[in-house]
Design a protein around this motif. Structure first.
Motif, short mmCIF file in Angstrom:
data_model
loop_
_atom_site.label_atom_id
_atom_site.label_comp_id
_atom_site.label_asym_id
_atom_site.label_seq_id
_atom_site.Cartn_x
_atom_site.Cartn_y
_atom_site.Cartn_z
N ALA A 95 40.04 18.64 67.95
CA ALA A 95 39.94 19.98 67.36
C ALA A 95 41.30 20.36 66.76
N THR A 101 36.17 19.79 71.42
CA THR A 101 35.05 20.60 70.98
C THR A 101 33.78 20.04 71.60
N GLU A 117 28.48 25.04 68.87
CA GLU A 117 29.77 24.35 68.98
C GLU A 117 30.74 25.32 69.64
N PRO A 119 34.71 25.44 72.24
CA PRO A 119 35.82 24.66 72.82
C PRO A 119 35.57 24.35 74.29
#
Length: 121
Positions: A95, A101, A117, A119
């Motif tokens: 990322a 991710t 999506e 983190p």
């Protein structure tokens, strides 16, 4: 003579334990590599599928995602849609923030109901 025999037995035990530790280490590394292979997904695959696509077609493009790491990937993500069955993957690209991710795909009634999506925390 007895002292020498005891020394040989001790050395033999240390050798066997050392070999066992190396085998266990290699087995552990193999498990981690195997898990990574089952959870890594190319971002191009994530972008290529759309909500409403048939579940079979979407799953055919992805690895199984079934590993011991699944619970870690679930944490920190949005709630799973009611009645949905989800799969979690880690992006194969780093990322921009330097973290990882997570891609989540949720299926319902044979179709891709949601893709998210977020983190990894």
């Amino acid at each position: 003579m007895a002292q020498r025999k005891g020394c040989l037995i001790g050395c033999g035990v240390v050798l066997v334990l050392g070999i066992g530790a190396v085998v266990a280490l290699l087995f552990g590394i193999g498990k981690v590599v195997d898990a990574a292979g089952k959870t890594m997904l190319d971002p191009a695959v994530y972008r290529a599928v759309s909500v409403g696509d048939p579940e079979d077609a979407v799953r055919a493009r992805m690895p199984s995602g079934e590993t011991f790491m699944k619970d870690a990937l679930k944490s920190g993500g949005p709630a799973v849609p009611e009645g949905g069955a989800c799969s979690w993957y880690v992006s194969s690209e780093a990322a921009p923030s330097g973290g990882e991710t997570v891609f989540r795909f949720c299926f319902k009634d044979g179709k891709l109901a949601e893709k998210t999506e977020y983190p990894l925390k």
